[in-house]
Design an enzyme around this catalytic site. Structure first.
Site, mmCIF file in Angstrom:
data_model
loop_
_atom_site.group_PDB
_atom_site.id
_atom_site.type_symbol
_atom_site.label_atom_id
_atom_site.label_comp_id
_atom_site.label_asym_id
_atom_site.label_seq_id
_atom_site.Cartn_x
_atom_site.Cartn_y
_atom_site.Cartn_z
ATOM 1 N N ARG A 88 0.660 -1.279 0.015
ATOM 2 C CA ARG A 88 0.015 0.078 0.093
ATOM 3 C C ARG A 88 0.943 1.393 0.039
ATOM 4 O O ARG A 88 0.362 2.434 -0.295
ATOM 5 C CB ARG A 88 -0.901 -0.038 1.437
ATOM 6 C CG ARG A 88 -2.165 -1.084 1.054
ATOM 7 C CD ARG A 88 -2.691 -1.317 2.410
ATOM 8 N NE ARG A 88 -1.991 -2.471 3.462
ATOM 9 C CZ ARG A 88 -2.282 -2.795 4.306
ATOM 10 N NH1 ARG A 88 -3.380 -2.420 5.029
ATOM 11 N NH2 ARG A 88 -1.386 -3.451 5.072
ATOM 12 N N GLN A 91 12.109 -14.300 6.344
ATOM 13 C CA GLN A 91 10.827 -14.952 5.902
ATOM 14 C C GLN A 91 10.769 -14.820 4.194
ATOM 15 O O GLN A 91 10.522 -13.610 3.647
ATOM 16 C CB GLN A 91 9.545 -14.235 6.423
ATOM 17 C CG GLN A 91 8.211 -14.503 6.074
ATOM 18 C CD GLN A 91 7.193 -13.684 6.416
ATOM 19 O OE1 GLN A 91 7.287 -12.332 6.427
ATOM 20 N NE2 GLN A 91 5.888 -14.229 6.724
ATOM 21 N N THR A 128 1.353 -12.311 9.157
ATOM 22 C CA THR A 128 2.129 -12.036 10.633
ATOM 23 C C THR A 128 2.177 -13.199 11.532
ATOM 24 O O THR A 128 3.254 -13.247 12.039
ATOM 25 C CB THR A 128 1.223 -11.055 11.423
ATOM 26 O OG1 THR A 128 -0.195 -11.227 11.516
ATOM 27 C CG2 THR A 128 1.211 -9.644 10.858
ATOM 28 N N ASP A 161 6.011 -1.488 11.786
ATOM 29 C CA ASP A 161 5.502 -0.387 11.011
ATOM 30 C C ASP A 161 4.446 0.875 12.020
ATOM 31 O O ASP A 161 3.402 1.132 11.684
ATOM 32 C CB ASP A 161 4.521 -0.680 9.556
ATOM 33 C CG ASP A 161 3.320 -1.516 10.295
ATOM 34 O OD1 ASP A 161 3.339 -2.268 11.281
ATOM 35 O OD2 ASP A 161 2.422 -1.816 9.376
ATOM 36 N N ARG A 209 30.761 21.237 5.460
ATOM 37 C CA ARG A 209 30.858 19.650 4.979
ATOM 38 C C ARG A 209 31.524 18.890 6.375
ATOM 39 O O ARG A 209 32.110 19.376 7.079
ATOM 40 C CB ARG A 209 31.572 19.284 3.609
ATOM 41 C CG ARG A 209 30.649 20.009 2.437
ATOM 42 C CD ARG A 209 31.073 20.026 1.370
ATOM 43 N NE ARG A 209 31.747 18.537 0.999
ATOM 44 C CZ ARG A 209 32.596 18.457 0.078
ATOM 45 N NH1 ARG A 209 33.263 19.303 -0.587
ATOM 46 N NH2 ARG A 209 33.189 17.217 -0.164
ATOM 47 N N ASN A 260 42.874 21.623 -2.988
ATOM 48 C CA ASN A 260 43.264 20.564 -2.085
ATOM 49 C C ASN A 260 43.326 19.222 -2.807
ATOM 50 O O ASN A 260 43.676 18.301 -2.558
ATOM 51 C CB ASN A 260 42.162 20.381 -1.107
ATOM 52 C CG ASN A 260 40.917 20.336 -1.648
ATOM 53 O OD1 ASN A 260 40.597 20.643 -2.600
ATOM 54 N ND2 ASN A 260 40.079 19.363 -0.982
ATOM 55 N N TYR A 261 42.911 19.188 -4.336
ATOM 56 C CA TYR A 261 42.978 17.916 -5.021
ATOM 57 C C TYR A 261 43.519 18.373 -6.261
ATOM 58 O O TYR A 261 43.341 19.220 -7.133
ATOM 59 C CB TYR A 261 41.319 17.685 -5.271
ATOM 60 C CG TYR A 261 41.116 16.545 -5.989
ATOM 61 C CD1 TYR A 261 41.752 15.364 -5.339
ATOM 62 C CD2 TYR A 261 40.161 16.470 -7.089
ATOM 63 C CE1 TYR A 261 41.182 14.190 -6.054
ATOM 64 C CE2 TYR A 261 39.803 15.099 -7.627
ATOM 65 C CZ TYR A 261 40.347 14.091 -7.269
ATOM 66 O OH TYR A 261 40.191 12.872 -7.813
#
Ligand code: UD1
Ligand code: CA
Length: 465
Positions: free
Chosen positions: A14, A71, A77, A102, A331, A384-385
């Site tokens: 659903r 399962q 259930t 849930d 970051r 930096n790269y």
């Protein structure tokens, strides 16, 4: 020993989700996470999660912290609990709590109270129930003269049974030995052709065992999510509770529009959260700060008297009296120390910024260790790269970095070093030195006039005469 089986194997058709339904989030935590947290709050740590549909998502989330039982086919259930048989048999002397993955609001208190009730009544099974204004979608509790009689699913219920407002939460305490025996008696003879766990109630009563309902006073604890609409409702309920908790702690909201705060977030008194702000994870915010408008903060530690305005910050620490924004991205793994000022269009990544340093505009500081009272000119870039690897820049206390400086990592500016505007720094600069890298400026007099003449004097002959 008491233990828990959490059902998280269903399809969740659903929801039309591509991940298992219990992995869908309410605020910033998957519903399954809420359920586990409540178990741990009730001191239940022996937990088995039944996985099924897209089990790898649940396994990844659990990260070996808990047992799982797989399962393979979602046959209901009751069938889901059968998959945990091995787990149940290992310790079959105590009681087993069965919870749905849930239904995130089942709380530790209700779980503990229901256990006391279950034990004092010497029940084989105790089902947790509540009265809902709108019972649609839930199994209905049928009571006879001698108490609980059965649970009937909505799809199997008569009109009269559907009119019952007392519903099944999907949470039960079983005597473990009784549960093992009852599971053996389940069949698929119902509207959905499934093994319903709810049928254990009728079966227990048929055997002459004691079964009864523990009715929760707070209907919210049983709310489940079968549809996106249900999930939105759960989010609205959780969001409001979290906001109210912070208001009780003295946090200020002028208007709560667009404010979403995760349930683990801590905020000090007299801090103001402004609209459009989302705070997630294990974030801690100190007192007397102003966060927002429009901030997104995840897993950060933020001090007192901090101002964040249009900031996104992740996995970082921001100390006291720091002012950041607008339009700043902090970051992961950054540490912004006391009194730092960061202005518009600045990105900081994996860097330490020392006390009272100012990075006012249009600057990138990545993989760098910056000292105290440094002044960054507009447009500074730590390069930096190099396309292969990331390397660090080190900037000493009291440096003054001219506008549009490029610092090519790995490179070090000593204490109090200056760089002239436009300089590209490719080697270390000693303490108190100036780095200047410039070609001589050439000035060609009258150069543009030749080009501009026709624009400036359109009616003339182009200036030839
Ligand atoms: C179930 C109950 C209902 C109760 C409601 C409470 C049954 C038959 N019905 O209905 O009485 O009011 O919960 O929210 O138990 N699951 C599996 N494997 C399966 C089927 C389901 O692991 O084969 C898991 C689901 O992932 C979910 C939980 O069991 O977490 C409940 O399943 P769901 O299909 O949502 O049951 P409901 O129809 O809500
Ligand atoms: Ca459900």
């Amino acid at each position: 020993m008491n233990q828990v089986v959490i059902l998280a194997g269903g399809h969740g058709n659903r929801m039309k989700a591509v991940i298992p339904k219990p992995m869908l989030e309410v605020l910033d935590v998957p519903m399954l996470g809420w359920v586990i947290r409540s178990c741990e709050g009730a001191e239940l740590s022996r937990i088995c999660v039944v996985t099924g549909y897209k089990a790898q998502y649940v396994e990844m989330y659990l990260n070996d912290r808990y047992r799982t039982a797989f399962q393979a086919e979602q046959l209901g259930t009751g069938h889901a609990v059968m998959q945990a048989e091995k787990f149940l048999r290992e310790f079959d002397n105590g009681n087993t709590l069965v919870l749905c993955g849930d239904a995130p609001f089942m709380d530790s208190e209700t779980i503990s109270q229901a256990l006391k009730f279950h034990e004092s009544h010497e029940n084989a099974v105790t089902v947790i129930t509540a009265e809902l204004d709108d019972p649609t979608g839930y199994g209905r509790i049928l009571r006879g003269e001698s108490g609980l009689a059965a649970i009937v699913e909505e799809k199997d219920a008569t009109e009269a049974q559907r009119a019952v407002h007392e519903v099944n939460s999907g949470a039960y305490w079983f005597r473990t030995k009784a549960l093992l025996e009852l599971l053996g008696g389940l069949s698929q003879s119902n509207a959905q052709g499934e093994y319903y766990l709810t049928d254990t109630i009728g079966l227990a009563l048929e055997k002459g065992w004691k079964a009864s309902a523990f009715r929760s006073e707070n209907p919210e604890v049983i709310l489940g999510a079968n549809t996106r609409k249900d999930l939105l409702y759960l989010n609205a309920v959780a969001r409001q509770h979290v906001l109210e908790k912070h208001m009780e702690n003295g946090v200020n909201f002028v208007c709560t529009d667009g404010i979403i705060i995760g349930s683990d977030v801590e905020i000090g008194a007299e801090t103001t959260i402004l609209p459009g702000t989302i705070v997630k994870g294990k974030t801690k915010i100190g007192a007397k700060s102003t966060i927002g408008p429009n901030c997104l903060i995840e897993n950060c530690t933020i001090g007192e008297h901090v101002t964040l305005n249009y900031v996104q910050a992740y996995e970082s620490e921001i100390e006291d009296a720091v002012k950041v924004g607008p339009f700043v991205h902090i970051r992961p793994n950054s540490h912004i120390k006391n009194g730092v000022k960061i202005g518009d269009f600045v990105e900081i990544k994996n860097s330490t910024i020392g006390e009272q340093t100012a990075i006012a505009h249009l600057t990138y500081v990545g993989d760098s260790d910056v000292g105290k009272k440094v002044n960054f000119g507009c447009g500074t870039v730590t390069v930096n790269y190099d396309g292969m690897k990331k390397q660090r820049c080190e900037i000493g206390d009291n440096c003054f970095i001219g506008c549009n400086t490029n610092l090519i990592a790995p490179v070090k500016l000593g204490k109090g070093a200056y760089t002239a505007a436009g300089t590209t720094v490719t080697k270390d600069v000693p303490d108190y030195a100036l780095a200047v890298e410039r070609a001589d400026l050439k000035v060609k007099e009258g150069y543009s006039l030749k080009k501009l003449r026709s624009k400036l004097f359109p009616d003339s002959d182009g200036g030839k005469n």
